[in-house]
Design a protein around this motif. Structure first.
Motif, short mmCIF file in Angstrom:
data_model
loop_
_atom_site.label_atom_id
_atom_site.label_comp_id
_atom_site.label_asym_id
_atom_site.label_seq_id
_atom_site.Cartn_x
_atom_site.Cartn_y
_atom_site.Cartn_z
N ASN A 89 -7.61 -17.51 -21.06
CA ASN A 89 -6.53 -17.67 -20.10
C ASN A 89 -5.21 -17.59 -20.85
O ASN A 89 -4.84 -18.50 -21.60
CB ASN A 89 -6.68 -19.03 -19.39
CG ASN A 89 -5.60 -19.26 -18.34
OD1 ASN A 89 -4.61 -18.54 -18.27
ND2 ASN A 89 -5.79 -20.28 -17.53
N ASP A 92 -3.00 -20.48 -21.29
CA ASP A 92 -3.38 -21.53 -22.24
C ASP A 92 -2.80 -21.25 -23.64
O ASP A 92 -2.91 -22.11 -24.52
CB ASP A 92 -4.91 -21.65 -22.35
CG ASP A 92 -5.52 -22.29 -21.12
OD1 ASP A 92 -4.79 -22.95 -20.34
OD2 ASP A 92 -6.74 -22.12 -20.92
N CYS A 118 -9.49 -11.50 -17.78
CA CYS A 118 -8.13 -11.63 -18.31
C CYS A 118 -7.06 -11.84 -17.24
O CYS A 118 -6.00 -12.40 -17.54
CB CYS A 118 -7.78 -10.40 -19.13
SG CYS A 118 -8.98 -10.06 -20.44
N TYR A 121 -7.72 -15.88 -14.50
CA TYR A 121 -7.37 -17.24 -14.92
C TYR A 121 -5.86 -17.49 -15.01
O TYR A 121 -5.38 -18.51 -14.51
CB TYR A 121 -8.11 -17.62 -16.20
CG TYR A 121 -9.60 -17.52 -16.01
CD1 TYR A 121 -10.25 -18.35 -15.10
CD2 TYR A 121 -10.36 -16.58 -16.69
CE1 TYR A 121 -11.63 -18.24 -14.88
CE2 TYR A 121 -11.73 -16.46 -16.48
CZ TYR A 121 -12.35 -17.30 -15.58
OH TYR A 121 -13.70 -17.18 -15.35
N LEU A 124 -4.63 -17.77 -11.40
CA LEU A 124 -4.96 -19.06 -10.81
C LEU A 124 -4.06 -20.16 -11.38
O LEU A 124 -3.57 -21.03 -10.64
CB LEU A 124 -6.43 -19.41 -11.04
CG LEU A 124 -7.47 -18.50 -10.38
CD1 LEU A 124 -8.88 -18.89 -10.82
CD2 LEU A 124 -7.35 -18.52 -8.86
N SER A 125 -3.84 -20.12 -12.69
CA SER A 125 -2.99 -21.13 -13.33
C SER A 125 -1.57 -21.07 -12.78
O SER A 125 -0.96 -22.11 -12.47
CB SER A 125 -2.95 -20.93 -14.85
OG SER A 125 -4.22 -21.18 -15.42
N ARG A 154 -11.64 -14.41 -5.36
CA ARG A 154 -11.32 -15.75 -5.87
C ARG A 154 -9.81 -15.95 -5.95
O ARG A 154 -9.29 -17.01 -5.58
CB ARG A 154 -11.97 -15.95 -7.24
CG ARG A 154 -11.77 -17.34 -7.81
CD ARG A 154 -12.53 -17.53 -9.11
NE ARG A 154 -12.33 -18.88 -9.64
CZ ARG A 154 -12.78 -19.28 -10.81
NH1 ARG A 154 -13.49 -18.45 -11.59
NH2 ARG A 154 -12.55 -20.52 -11.24
#
Length: 197
Positions: A89, A92, A118, A121, A124-125, A154
C-alpha cells in the motif's frame, strides 16, 4: 448528491507502479493500451499544470523501471518519484504519503498497476482519510479479468469513483475551447485517436 467536476486546479494525479515488468503481468487489458492511457494522463496533467506523484516498487527486480516516456513528459516528477521497497500500500510508505499531502489537494485521480494489488489499497486508504478519489480503470489492469473486476468492485463499494482515461481528461478540461483544452486535443486526444484509441 450534486456533481462537482474535478479540475486541473483542484485535483492531483497519482501514477502508481507503471513499470515495464509489472505491466507485463497484466492480462485484463493489453500492455499498449495501459501504456497509452497512462501517458495520456501524464501529458494532460503536465498541460494542466496539475501536481503529479509517481511511485515505483523494487525497480531493480522483476518489476523493472518506470516507463521511460514518463521521464520525458514529467522530468521533475520522475526524478522525485517515490521508490518503495516492496511496500504494497503506497500510502503506508511515509515518503509517498508525504508527497500526496504536499500536493495540497483533497481530490486525487489514481491510475496504477496492478489494480488488484497496487491501486486498490491506496485508493481505499485515501477514501478513508477523507479524500475524493477517482480510479482510472483503463490506465491499469490486473493479471486476470476476474481479479480486476474484484478490485474495481471493492473500490467502488468503498466510495471510489471509477472512470476511464478519456472520461477523466474531458472532466478535467471542462472546455476544449480553452488554451489548455486545445493543447490537449492536439497533443493528447488526436494522437491517441490516430493510434487507434
Amino acid at each position: 448528491m450534486t456533481f462537482k467536476r474535478f479540475t486541473g486546479n483542484d485535483a492531483a494525479l497519482l501514477l502508481i507502479d507503471h513499470q515495464v515488468g509489472t505491466m507485463g503481468w497484466v492480462n485484463s487489458l493489453p500492455f499498449e493500451e495501459i501504456k497509452r492511457n497512462a501517458l495520456m494522463l501524464a501529458k494532460s496533467a503536465q498541460i494542466l499544470r496539475m501536481p503529479v506523484v509517481l511511485t515505483s516498487s523494487m525497480e531493480e527486480y522483476a518489476q523493472g523501471p518506470l516507463l521511460s516516456e514518463l521521464e520525458e513528459i514529467l522530468p521533475a516528477e520522475f526524478a522525485a518519484r517515490i521508490k518503495r521497497l516492496g511496500i504494497v500500500n503506497a500510502m503506508d510508505d511515509e515518503n509517498f504519503a508525504a508527497a500526496v499531502n504536499a500536493t495540497g489537494r483533497k481530490r486525487v485521480i489514481i491510475a496504477g498497476v496492478t489494480n488488484d494489488v497496487c491501486t486498490v489499497y491506496p485508493a481505499l486508504s485515501l477514501v478513508s482519510m477523507g479524500y475524493e478519489v477517482q480510479v482510472v480503470a483503463d490506465a491499469g489492469g490486473s493479471p486476470s479479468k476476474l481479479a480486476d473486476d474484484m478490485a474495481l468492485r471493492r473500490m467502488e463499494k468503498a466510495g471510489v469513483t471509477l472512470t476511464s482515461t478519456n472520461q477523466v481528461i474531458a472532466e478535467l478540461v471542462g472546455s476544449w475551447s480553452t488554451p489548455e483544452g486545445g493543447e490537449i486535443v492536439q497533443q493528447v486526444i488526436m494522437p491517441a485517436l490516430q493510434a487507434g484509441n
